[in-house]
Design an enzyme around this catalytic site. Structure first.
Site, mmCIF file in Angstrom:
data_model
loop_
_atom_site.group_PDB
_atom_site.id
_atom_site.type_symbol
_atom_site.label_atom_id
_atom_site.label_comp_id
_atom_site.label_asym_id
_atom_site.label_seq_id
_atom_site.Cartn_x
_atom_site.Cartn_y
_atom_site.Cartn_z
ATOM 1 N N LYS A 113 37.554 28.720 63.191
ATOM 2 C CA LYS A 113 38.825 29.427 62.958
ATOM 3 C C LYS A 113 39.924 28.438 62.542
ATOM 4 C CE LYS A 113 38.995 31.062 67.174
ATOM 5 N NZ LYS A 113 37.759 30.448 67.731
ATOM 6 N N ARG A 171 33.897 29.185 78.230
ATOM 7 C CA ARG A 171 34.664 29.730 77.100
ATOM 8 C C ARG A 171 33.834 30.742 76.313
ATOM 9 N NH1 ARG A 171 36.001 24.385 74.297
ATOM 10 N NH2 ARG A 171 36.758 25.666 72.580
ATOM 11 N N ARG A 174 43.253 37.790 71.621
ATOM 12 C CA ARG A 174 42.023 37.376 72.278
ATOM 13 C C ARG A 174 41.468 38.466 73.186
ATOM 14 N NH1 ARG A 174 41.692 31.780 71.344
ATOM 15 N NH2 ARG A 174 40.417 30.753 72.873
ATOM 16 N N ARG A 213 33.147 17.627 67.988
ATOM 17 C CA ARG A 213 34.506 17.824 67.445
ATOM 18 C C ARG A 213 35.503 16.743 67.900
ATOM 19 N NH1 ARG A 213 37.632 23.351 68.118
ATOM 20 N NH2 ARG A 213 37.110 23.058 70.310
#
Ligand code: AP5
Length: 213
Positions: A13, A171, A88, A127
């Site tokens: 995203k 998550r 969300r 990441r």
């Protein structure tokens, strides 16, 4: 124009929001980035959000909704925004619809970036993000030109505290329980564009641009 980027943690995203914001001349509004900025600046908001973020839980709606709506009311968002990480859950989606409706506006499209769980884990595991502008990199798939430095602004790169194995697991659980119902919500509203998020970042970006045309 208001475009939402929807997808699991690590779906891309943030990566696609930056690319899309440049092409569409719109501002990227990323709730996670706003929280991380508040956290770095050690504001009251940052201190509150930290407790939830480090566990992989959602920050409560009353904090999140107010923060994002205030950001959307700033002058640089007057022509719209690319929303990344917000809404969300259904509560946030309804609050956003209401706030935009009050200024005779609405969400135009919701881009759902679909990526397999194995690929999500691989992406989050490698990441690095910029401390200054929050641009994401990947140590294998999209490394920076100079190790440890952001290509866009020269900022220092770091690994997010919530990208550890345990928190990523949480998550993902939270995403499937609370965020994935939004796929149906926007499908019913005829706003959903489902995009295959696998392949390199340019390929995914091209698919998104084609779908938005
Ligand atoms: P947030 O910051 O929003 O994190 P997230 O949704 O978990 O999403 P990520 O940022 O992890 O992933 P992404 O999809 O942006 O992927 P990226 O482009 O970086 O939220 C963090 C926390 O803040 C939440 O847990 C919560 O506590 C709180 N929060 C935020 N918003 C909230 C809200 N609305 N309500 C309540 N709480 C909220 O890419 C990932 C990696 O993959 C990168 O390394 C990238 O380089 C690489 N990559 C990207 N695309 C590709 C590709 N096509 N091929 C190969 N690698 C790729």
């Amino acid at each position: 124009m208001y475009i939402i980027l929807l997808g699991a943690p690590g779906a891309g995203k943030g990566t696609q929001a930056i690319m899309l914001a440049e092409k569409k001349k719109l501002v990227q509004v990323a709730s996670g980035d706003l929280f991380r900025k508040a956290l770095q600046q050690e504001t009251e908001l940052g201190k509150k959000a930290k407790v939830y973020m480090e566990k992989g839980h959602l920050v409560p709606d009353e904090i999140t909704i107010q923060m994002v709506l205030e950001r959307l009311a700033e002058p640089d968002c007057k022509n719209g925004a690319i929303l990344d990480g917000f809404p969300r859950n259904l509560e946030q989606a309804k609050a956003l619809d209401k706030a935009l409706g009050q200024k005779s506006s609405a969400i135009d499209k919701v881009v759902y970036i679909k990526v397999s769980e194995g690929e999500l884990l691989k992406r989050l595991g490698g990441r690095w993000i910029c401390r200054k502008c929050q641009a994401p990199y990947h140590e294998v798939d999209s490394p920076p030109k100079v190790a440890g430095k952001c290509d866009r602004c020269g900022g220092e790169l770091y690994q997010r505290a919530d990208d550890n194995v345990e928190t990523v697991k949480k998550r993902l659980e939270v995403y499937f329980a609370e965020t994935s119902p939004l796929i149906d919500y926007y499908k019913r509203a005829k706003k959903l564009l489902e995009i295959n998020g696998e392949g390199n970042t340019s390929e995914v970006n091209q698919r998104i641009l084609n779908a938005l045309r």
